[in-house]
Design a protein around this motif. Structure first.
Motif, PDB file in Angstrom:
ATOM      1  N   THR A  13       0.683  -1.034  -0.099  1.00 24.73           N
ATOM      2  CA  THR A  13       0.012   0.117  -0.027  1.00 24.73           C
ATOM      3  C   THR A  13       0.826   1.263  -0.104  1.00 24.73           C
ATOM      4  O   THR A  13       0.525   2.166  -0.589  1.00 24.73           O
ATOM      5  CB  THR A  13      -1.037   0.055   1.331  1.00 24.73           C
ATOM      6  OG1 THR A  13      -1.681  -1.393   1.158  1.00 24.73           O
ATOM      7  CG2 THR A  13      -1.848   1.054   1.045  1.00 24.73           C
ATOM      8  N   GLU A  35      -7.726   7.795   2.797  1.00 24.37           N
ATOM      9  CA  GLU A  35      -8.864   7.039   3.185  1.00 24.37           C
ATOM     10  C   GLU A  35      -8.484   5.776   1.864  1.00 24.37           C
ATOM     11  O   GLU A  35      -7.589   6.008   0.981  1.00 24.37           O
ATOM     12  CB  GLU A  35     -10.185   7.478   2.892  1.00 24.37           C
ATOM     13  CG  GLU A  35     -10.409   8.436   4.085  1.00 24.37           C
ATOM     14  CD  GLU A  35     -10.353   7.916   5.617  1.00 24.37           C
ATOM     15  OE1 GLU A  35     -10.568   6.804   5.801  1.00 24.37           O
ATOM     16  OE2 GLU A  35      -9.885   8.889   6.412  1.00 24.37           O
ATOM     17  N   PHE A  36      -8.859   4.688   2.175  1.00 27.43           N
ATOM     18  CA  PHE A  36      -8.653   3.443   1.255  1.00 27.43           C
ATOM     19  C   PHE A  36      -9.175   3.620  -0.064  1.00 27.43           C
ATOM     20  O   PHE A  36      -8.403   3.517  -1.027  1.00 27.43           O
ATOM     21  CB  PHE A  36      -9.187   2.081   1.851  1.00 27.43           C
ATOM     22  CG  PHE A  36      -8.546   0.856   0.943  1.00 27.43           C
ATOM     23  CD1 PHE A  36      -7.354   0.564   1.259  1.00 27.43           C
ATOM     24  CD2 PHE A  36      -9.256   0.309   0.079  1.00 27.43           C
ATOM     25  CE1 PHE A  36      -6.640  -0.497   0.463  1.00 27.43           C
ATOM     26  CE2 PHE A  36      -8.651  -0.678  -0.684  1.00 27.43           C
ATOM     27  CZ  PHE A  36      -7.319  -0.960  -0.227  1.00 27.43           C
ATOM     28  N   GLU A  37     -10.218   4.606  -0.185  1.00 25.21           N
ATOM     29  CA  GLU A  37     -10.682   4.799  -1.556  1.00 25.21           C
ATOM     30  C   GLU A  37      -9.794   6.032  -2.332  1.00 25.21           C
ATOM     31  O   GLU A  37      -9.882   6.077  -3.489  1.00 25.21           O
ATOM     32  CB  GLU A  37     -12.009   5.486  -1.617  1.00 25.21           C
ATOM     33  CG  GLU A  37     -12.328   6.796  -0.583  1.00 25.21           C
ATOM     34  CD  GLU A  37     -12.753   6.523   0.861  1.00 25.21           C
ATOM     35  OE1 GLU A  37     -13.095   7.354   1.587  1.00 25.21           O
ATOM     36  OE2 GLU A  37     -12.793   5.162   1.252  1.00 25.21           O
ATOM     37  N   ASP A  38      -8.934   6.447  -1.483  1.00 26.51           N
ATOM     38  CA  ASP A  38      -7.732   7.298  -2.251  1.00 26.51           C
ATOM     39  C   ASP A  38      -6.417   6.870  -2.869  1.00 26.51           C
ATOM     40  O   ASP A  38      -5.835   7.149  -3.495  1.00 26.51           O
ATOM     41  CB  ASP A  38      -7.228   8.184  -1.152  1.00 26.51           C
ATOM     42  CG  ASP A  38      -8.255   9.297  -0.539  1.00 26.51           C
ATOM     43  OD1 ASP A  38      -9.271   9.663  -1.240  1.00 26.51           O
ATOM     44  OD2 ASP A  38      -8.278   9.364   0.665  1.00 26.51           O
ATOM     45  N   GLN A  86      -4.722   4.388  -5.177  1.00 29.16           N
ATOM     46  CA  GLN A  86      -4.908   4.018  -6.754  1.00 29.16           C
ATOM     47  C   GLN A  86      -4.507   2.633  -6.873  1.00 29.16           C
ATOM     48  O   GLN A  86      -3.358   1.966  -5.969  1.00 29.16           O
ATOM     49  CB  GLN A  86      -4.063   4.956  -7.388  1.00 29.16           C
ATOM     50  CG  GLN A  86      -4.533   6.457  -7.602  1.00 29.16           C
ATOM     51  CD  GLN A  86      -3.810   7.092  -8.694  1.00 29.16           C
ATOM     52  OE1 GLN A  86      -3.536   6.677  -9.696  1.00 29.16           O
ATOM     53  NE2 GLN A  86      -3.544   8.366  -8.425  1.00 29.16           N
ATOM     54  N   THR A 123      -7.565  -2.728  -7.442  1.00 30.06           N
ATOM     55  CA  THR A 123      -8.296  -3.626  -7.630  1.00 30.06           C
ATOM     56  C   THR A 123      -7.908  -4.803  -8.408  1.00 30.06           C
ATOM     57  O   THR A 123      -6.522  -4.603  -8.941  1.00 30.06           O
ATOM     58  CB  THR A 123      -9.559  -3.164  -8.724  1.00 30.06           C
ATOM     59  OG1 THR A 123      -8.922  -2.695 -10.017  1.00 30.06           O
ATOM     60  CG2 THR A 123     -10.228  -1.759  -8.067  1.00 30.06           C
ATOM     61  N   TYR A 138      -3.831  -7.756  -5.666  1.00 28.43           N
ATOM     62  CA  TYR A 138      -4.796  -6.737  -5.000  1.00 28.43           C
ATOM     63  C   TYR A 138      -5.219  -7.112  -3.777  1.00 28.43           C
ATOM     64  O   TYR A 138      -5.605  -6.319  -2.890  1.00 28.43           O
ATOM     65  CB  TYR A 138      -5.920  -6.270  -6.098  1.00 28.43           C
ATOM     66  CG  TYR A 138      -7.072  -7.566  -6.072  1.00 28.43           C
ATOM     67  CD1 TYR A 138      -8.181  -7.472  -5.236  1.00 28.43           C
ATOM     68  CD2 TYR A 138      -6.934  -8.575  -6.570  1.00 28.43           C
ATOM     69  CE1 TYR A 138      -9.378  -8.342  -5.245  1.00 28.43           C
ATOM     70  CE2 TYR A 138      -7.658  -9.782  -6.736  1.00 28.43           C
ATOM     71  CZ  TYR A 138      -9.006  -9.446  -6.015  1.00 28.43           C
ATOM     72  OH  TYR A 138     -10.095 -10.453  -5.860  1.00 28.43           O
ATOM     73  N   HIS A 194      -3.139  -5.535   0.609  1.00 28.67           N
ATOM     74  CA  HIS A 194      -2.931  -4.205   0.886  1.00 28.67           C
ATOM     75  C   HIS A 194      -3.405  -4.051   2.470  1.00 28.67           C
ATOM     76  O   HIS A 194      -4.363  -4.792   2.934  1.00 28.67           O
ATOM     77  CB  HIS A 194      -3.830  -3.551  -0.091  1.00 28.67           C
ATOM     78  CG  HIS A 194      -3.243  -2.980  -1.230  1.00 28.67           C
ATOM     79  ND1 HIS A 194      -2.304  -2.009  -1.476  1.00 28.67           N
ATOM     80  CD2 HIS A 194      -3.691  -3.921  -2.378  1.00 28.67           C
ATOM     81  CE1 HIS A 194      -2.048  -2.153  -2.799  1.00 28.67           C
ATOM     82  NE2 HIS A 194      -2.710  -3.190  -3.439  1.00 28.67           N
TER      83      HIS A 194
END
Length: 158
Positions: free
Chosen positions: A55, A112-115, A117, A120, A127, A130
């Motif tokens: 990560t 945050e995790f959605e930040d 890249q 997936t 993937y 992480h």
């Protein structure tokens, strides 16, 4: 047999965390690339778990590129103690340490995790491995120690 620079470094003498300019090389057309050692944890004493390292790799690849021109690559060391940073052109270890400090603060405070890249199945070759929590914890450890611009003597960059 070619001598690998990393194998000539006395890993018992360095004092992590630090930034070290490993090498700068000039190509046949005059272009210069630089290779840096971004050492997060003390060799042979600690290692970053793969989820956290993975990560951090994704975050550094993104966030450092926003702040440093000419990044070619950032990739983790196999020993899991830090990263190689490869750039077009040469920056001082002090400049890299300052930018790395800024980026690690952003990771700890704002990400945050959605930040993150490329996490997936389509974007990443592993993937499922992480850990944003782990990445933040290791970023905190580095920031608490401070990043030196000298690998052998602690000269923490502010």
């Amino acid at each position: 047999m070619a001598q690998v620079e990393s194998f000539t470094l006395d890993h018992t003498k360095v004092k992590a965390p630090y930034v070290r300019l490993i090498a700068k090389e000039q190509g046949t057309k005059g272009d210069v690339i630089a290779n840096y050692d971004l050492r997060f944890v003390q060799p042979n004493e600690k290692e970053i778990p793969t989820g956290a390292l993975h990560t951090l790799e994704h975050l550094l690849a993104d966030l450092l590129r926003d702040r440093i021109d000419g990044i070619i690559d950032i990739s983790p060391f196999g020993c899991r103690t830090g990263f190689h940073l490869i750039t077009w052109g040469v920056y001082s270890p002090t400049v890299i340490a300052k930018v790395l400090t800024e980026v690690l603060n952003k990771i700890v405070d704002d990400i945050e995790f959605e930040d993150v890249q490329g996490v997936t199945e389509k974007e990443c070759g592993n993937y499922r491995d992480h850990s944003l929590y782990g990445a933040k914890e290791y970023a905190k450890l580095v920031l608490e120690s401070g990043i030196s611009d000298d690998p052998f003597e602690r000269h923490v960059v502010k």
